[in-house]
Design an enzyme around this catalytic site. Structure first.
Site, PDB file in Angstrom:
ATOM      1  N   SER A  40       0.814  -1.219   0.000  1.00  0.00           N
ATOM      2  CA  SER A  40       0.000   0.000   0.000  1.00  0.00           C
ATOM      3  C   SER A  40       0.849   1.272   0.000  1.00  0.00           C
ATOM      4  O   SER A  40       1.768   1.424   0.813  1.00  0.00           O
ATOM      5  CB  SER A  40      -0.934   0.026   1.214  1.00  0.00           C
ATOM      6  OG  SER A  40      -1.573   1.284   1.274  1.00  0.00           O
ATOM      7  N   LYS A  91     -13.457  -4.282   2.614  1.00  0.00           N
ATOM      8  CA  LYS A  91     -14.401  -3.173   2.428  1.00  0.00           C
ATOM      9  C   LYS A  91     -15.841  -3.574   2.745  1.00  0.00           C
ATOM     10  O   LYS A  91     -16.580  -2.837   3.378  1.00  0.00           O
ATOM     11  CB  LYS A  91     -14.314  -2.646   0.993  1.00  0.00           C
ATOM     12  CG  LYS A  91     -13.015  -1.896   0.712  1.00  0.00           C
ATOM     13  CD  LYS A  91     -13.018  -1.318  -0.701  1.00  0.00           C
ATOM     14  CE  LYS A  91     -11.695  -0.638  -0.996  1.00  0.00           C
ATOM     15  NZ  LYS A  91     -11.679   0.019  -2.311  1.00  0.00           N
ATOM     16  N   ASP A 128     -14.169   6.173  -2.611  1.00  0.00           N
ATOM     17  CA  ASP A 128     -13.789   5.677  -3.944  1.00  0.00           C
ATOM     18  C   ASP A 128     -14.557   6.413  -5.057  1.00  0.00           C
ATOM     19  O   ASP A 128     -13.949   6.908  -6.010  1.00  0.00           O
ATOM     20  CB  ASP A 128     -14.043   4.170  -4.059  1.00  0.00           C
ATOM     21  CG  ASP A 128     -12.970   3.344  -3.356  1.00  0.00           C
ATOM     22  OD1 ASP A 128     -11.860   3.872  -3.140  1.00  0.00           O
ATOM     23  OD2 ASP A 128     -13.246   2.178  -3.016  1.00  0.00           O
ATOM     24  N   GLY A 153     -16.265  -3.904 -16.176  1.00  0.00           N
ATOM     25  CA  GLY A 153     -16.030  -4.530 -14.869  1.00  0.00           C
ATOM     26  C   GLY A 153     -16.958  -3.945 -13.814  1.00  0.00           C
ATOM     27  O   GLY A 153     -16.571  -3.786 -12.651  1.00  0.00           O
ATOM     28  N   GLY A 155     -19.266  -5.240 -12.320  1.00  0.00           N
ATOM     29  CA  GLY A 155     -19.687  -6.210 -11.307  1.00  0.00           C
ATOM     30  C   GLY A 155     -18.770  -6.274 -10.097  1.00  0.00           C
ATOM     31  O   GLY A 155     -19.097  -6.917  -9.103  1.00  0.00           O
ATOM     32  N   GLY A 156     -17.617  -5.599 -10.137  1.00  0.00           N
ATOM     33  CA  GLY A 156     -16.700  -5.627  -8.998  1.00  0.00           C
ATOM     34  C   GLY A 156     -16.945  -4.470  -8.043  1.00  0.00           C
ATOM     35  O   GLY A 156     -17.859  -3.667  -8.251  1.00  0.00           O
ATOM     36  N   ARG A 179     -17.912  -9.344 -17.442  1.00  0.00           N
ATOM     37  CA  ARG A 179     -17.688 -10.706 -17.943  1.00  0.00           C
ATOM     38  C   ARG A 179     -18.838 -11.606 -17.504  1.00  0.00           C
ATOM     39  O   ARG A 179     -19.444 -12.305 -18.308  1.00  0.00           O
ATOM     40  CB  ARG A 179     -16.343 -11.206 -17.382  1.00  0.00           C
ATOM     41  CG  ARG A 179     -15.938 -12.573 -17.815  1.00  0.00           C
ATOM     42  CD  ARG A 179     -14.588 -12.908 -17.263  1.00  0.00           C
ATOM     43  NE  ARG A 179     -14.506 -12.800 -15.795  1.00  0.00           N
ATOM     44  CZ  ARG A 179     -13.420 -13.059 -15.088  1.00  0.00           C
ATOM     45  NH1 ARG A 179     -12.305 -13.399 -15.691  1.00  0.00           N
ATOM     46  NH2 ARG A 179     -13.433 -12.951 -13.771  1.00  0.00           N
ATOM     47  N   THR A 180     -19.184 -11.553 -16.213  1.00  0.00           N
ATOM     48  CA  THR A 180     -20.282 -12.357 -15.680  1.00  0.00           C
ATOM     49  C   THR A 180     -21.498 -11.443 -15.537  1.00  0.00           C
ATOM     50  O   THR A 180     -21.586 -10.661 -14.597  1.00  0.00           O
ATOM     51  CB  THR A 180     -19.895 -12.931 -14.294  1.00  0.00           C
ATOM     52  OG1 THR A 180     -18.506 -13.256 -14.310  1.00  0.00           O
ATOM     53  CG2 THR A 180     -20.715 -14.133 -13.920  1.00  0.00           C
ATOM     54  N   TYR A 252      -3.591   1.765 -11.375  1.00  0.00           N
ATOM     55  CA  TYR A 252      -2.560   2.790 -11.155  1.00  0.00           C
ATOM     56  C   TYR A 252      -1.154   2.196 -11.074  1.00  0.00           C
ATOM     57  O   TYR A 252      -0.185   2.914 -10.812  1.00  0.00           O
ATOM     58  CB  TYR A 252      -2.863   3.593  -9.877  1.00  0.00           C
ATOM     59  CG  TYR A 252      -3.104   2.733  -8.663  1.00  0.00           C
ATOM     60  CD1 TYR A 252      -2.050   2.211  -7.928  1.00  0.00           C
ATOM     61  CD2 TYR A 252      -4.401   2.432  -8.250  1.00  0.00           C
ATOM     62  CE1 TYR A 252      -2.280   1.411  -6.828  1.00  0.00           C
ATOM     63  CE2 TYR A 252      -4.636   1.642  -7.158  1.00  0.00           C
ATOM     64  CZ  TYR A 252      -3.577   1.137  -6.437  1.00  0.00           C
ATOM     65  OH  TYR A 252      -3.815   0.335  -5.357  1.00  0.00           O
TER      66      TYR A 252
HETATM   67  P1  NAP Z   1     -13.099  -6.923  -7.823  1.00  0.00           P
HETATM   68  O1  NAP Z   1     -14.188  -6.550  -6.905  1.00  0.00           O
HETATM   69  O2  NAP Z   1     -12.395  -8.229  -7.634  1.00  0.00           O
HETATM   70  O3  NAP Z   1     -13.676  -6.869  -9.327  1.00  0.00           O
HETATM   71  C1  NAP Z   1     -12.914  -7.279 -10.411  1.00  0.00           C
HETATM   72  C2  NAP Z   1     -13.667  -6.980 -11.695  1.00  0.00           C
HETATM   73  O4  NAP Z   1     -12.786  -7.320 -12.772  1.00  0.00           O
HETATM   74  C3  NAP Z   1     -14.941  -7.811 -11.889  1.00  0.00           C
HETATM   75  O5  NAP Z   1     -15.882  -7.036 -12.571  1.00  0.00           O
HETATM   76  C4  NAP Z   1     -14.445  -8.975 -12.770  1.00  0.00           C
HETATM   77  O6  NAP Z   1     -15.464  -9.545 -13.584  1.00  0.00           O
HETATM   78  C5  NAP Z   1     -13.449  -8.246 -13.642  1.00  0.00           C
HETATM   79  N1  NAP Z   1     -12.458  -9.128 -14.234  1.00  0.00           N
HETATM   80  C6  NAP Z   1     -11.446  -9.792 -13.594  1.00  0.00           C
HETATM   81  N2  NAP Z   1     -10.716 -10.481 -14.478  1.00  0.00           N
HETATM   82  C7  NAP Z   1     -11.288 -10.271 -15.709  1.00  0.00           C
HETATM   83  C8  NAP Z   1     -10.995 -10.715 -17.012  1.00  0.00           C
HETATM   84  N3  NAP Z   1      -9.978 -11.543 -17.245  1.00  0.00           N
HETATM   85  N4  NAP Z   1     -11.785 -10.299 -18.027  1.00  0.00           N
HETATM   86  C9  NAP Z   1     -12.819  -9.455 -17.805  1.00  0.00           C
HETATM   87  N5  NAP Z   1     -13.150  -8.981 -16.583  1.00  0.00           N
HETATM   88  C10 NAP Z   1     -12.388  -9.397 -15.547  1.00  0.00           C
HETATM   89  O7  NAP Z   1     -11.929  -5.830  -7.819  1.00  0.00           O
HETATM   90  P2  NAP Z   1     -12.027  -4.252  -7.463  1.00  0.00           P
HETATM   91  O8  NAP Z   1     -11.656  -4.053  -6.062  1.00  0.00           O
HETATM   92  O9  NAP Z   1     -13.317  -3.731  -7.963  1.00  0.00           O
HETATM   93  O10 NAP Z   1     -10.807  -3.684  -8.333  1.00  0.00           O
HETATM   94  C11 NAP Z   1     -10.912  -3.643  -9.742  1.00  0.00           C
HETATM   95  C12 NAP Z   1      -9.887  -2.699 -10.321  1.00  0.00           C
HETATM   96  O11 NAP Z   1     -10.088  -1.370  -9.817  1.00  0.00           O
HETATM   97  C13 NAP Z   1      -8.449  -3.082  -9.993  1.00  0.00           C
HETATM   98  O12 NAP Z   1      -7.694  -2.980 -11.154  1.00  0.00           O
HETATM   99  C14 NAP Z   1      -7.998  -1.994  -9.000  1.00  0.00           C
HETATM  100  O13 NAP Z   1      -6.629  -1.656  -9.180  1.00  0.00           O
HETATM  101  C15 NAP Z   1      -8.847  -0.807  -9.408  1.00  0.00           C
HETATM  102  N6  NAP Z   1      -9.079   0.139  -8.304  1.00  0.00           N
HETATM  103  C16 NAP Z   1      -8.439   1.337  -8.356  1.00  0.00           C
HETATM  104  C17 NAP Z   1      -8.634   2.268  -7.346  1.00  0.00           C
HETATM  105  C18 NAP Z   1      -7.926   3.591  -7.435  1.00  0.00           C
HETATM  106  O14 NAP Z   1      -7.924   4.319  -6.433  1.00  0.00           O
HETATM  107  N7  NAP Z   1      -7.337   3.940  -8.547  1.00  0.00           N
HETATM  108  C19 NAP Z   1      -9.479   1.968  -6.270  1.00  0.00           C
HETATM  109  C20 NAP Z   1     -10.125   0.725  -6.248  1.00  0.00           C
HETATM  110  C21 NAP Z   1      -9.904  -0.196  -7.274  1.00  0.00           C
HETATM  111  P3  NAP Z   1     -16.389 -10.755 -13.057  1.00  0.00           P
HETATM  112  O15 NAP Z   1     -17.473 -10.117 -12.231  1.00  0.00           O
HETATM  113  O16 NAP Z   1     -16.910 -11.402 -14.282  1.00  0.00           O
HETATM  114  O17 NAP Z   1     -15.501 -11.659 -12.233  1.00  0.00           O
END
Ligand code: NAP
Length: 308
Positions: A40, A91, A128, A153, A155-156, A179-180, A252
């Protein structure tokens, strides 16, 4: 002589906080909680801000496993901490462990900032979505109510926070791409119910469907994990990107992500997630100290980490 703080503390350390951190000045009363957490960049960013404003506490990392989170939150009240940030995987669980859930956390479906009140009560916020909003304004000089948004994405956790923020601020249209698909339909229903003025559609990563959706969008946001690992492809090909699109990749860890390279190919403007990381941190700081954060000092500290 002041004792040097460790890079990461454990739950066992937190249980004996005054002994573990004896002699550390200023005292450690803020932290990011995660599993893993060693990567971090939040401590240098917040410590630069604390030093700049002469606030006599410092920020550290707490490595907490999921089962540690509830007892750790009890300890935060007693020590007491000023607050904490929560990152992966805490979270969602933190929503259930705070006394008050702020509207920002409810919208995001998770807590990334906890403030410990003077009465020991914990309030959970999420910066966020608001951090993303500030980042987009800074990067492209647009407000979310001025753009139709495609969320890759959706769904995440980040996808939900961003889609909700866009709707909350009045984006007229949102394309939720995941994706899902089943994972994103409950969010689409919730958005449609809470923000009926926004049009919401849901599609998978099928190229033709994505192209049709993105033709109706101005801002494309990558919230997938694609681009974090070396060799990852872009989540969408350059062919579906138009030069008028603006592209924000929340990743990032790379200066130019695969999606940004695809944007270059299409002649579109793009930005990586550095500014979202910065602004979500600045907003946490503002929640804890109820004063403006020294954003430029925090930006320089984050840039120094990125250069290492
Ligand atoms: P998360 O809850 O695990 O969600 C991951 C997402 O990525 C889901 O929608 C998943 O789709 C999708 N995904 C994963 N592998 C994939 C693939 N091969 N093809 C297509 N879709 C795929 O993760 P998160 O916490 O939301 O984080 C997601 C991203 O946001 C990360 O890259 C993180 O670095 C970034 N982020 C940045 C900040 C910032 O301050 N800049 C803050 C938070 C997060 P499914 O639902 O189909 O599995």
């Amino acid at each position: 002589m002041s004792v040097v703080a460790a890079e990461v503390y454990s739950f066992a350390d937190l249980e004996r906080w005054f002994e573990t951190t004896a002699g550390i000045e200023p005292p450690l009363r803020l932290a990011v909680c995660g599993d893993p957490v060693a990567h971090s960049a939040s401590p240098p960013m917040h410590n630069a801000a604390l030093a700049e404003l002469g606030i006599d506490v410092r920020y550290t990392r707490l490595h907490l496993r999921p089962e540690d989170l509830s007892p750790a939150f009890r300890l935060l009240r007693i020590i007491p901490f000023v607050g904490v940030n929560c990152t992966i995987p805490h979270k969602l669980a933190a929503l259930e462990l705070v006394d008050v859930v702020d509207a920002s956390a409810r919208r995001a479906g998770g807590v990334n900032t906890v403030k410990v009140g003077s009465d020991g009560r914990l309030t959970g916020h999420s910066t966020d979505g608001p951090g993303f909003s500030r980042a987009v304004r800074e990067s492209f000089d647009v407000r979310l109510n001025e753009v139709r948004v495609g969320v890759l994405g959706a769904g995440g956790g980040a996808g939900r926070a961003i889609a909700m923020q866009c709707a909350f601020e009045g984006s007229p249209r949102m394309s939720l791409i995941n994706r899902t698909v089943e994972k994103v339909t409950p969010l689409a229903d919730e958005l449609q119910k809470e923000f009926p003025q926004s049009t919401v559609s849901v599609v998978s990563f099928d190229q033709a469907a994505v192209e049709t959706q993105l033709a109706e969008c101005d801002l494309i946001v990558n919230c997938t994990a694609l681009g974090m690992k070396a060799g990852d492809p872009a989540p969408i090909p350059a062919e579906v990107i138009e030069s008028r699109h603006i592209i924000y990749d929340t990743i990032y860890t790379a200066a130019r992500t695969p999606l940004m390279l695809a944007a270059d190919e299409a002649g579109a403007r793009s930005e990586n997630g550095f500014s979202m990381l910065l602004h979500q941190g600045a907003l946490s700081f503002e929640i804890w100290f109820e004063r403006e954060a020294p954003v430029e000092v925090m930006r320089s500290a984050l840039k120094a980490v990125a250069r290492k």
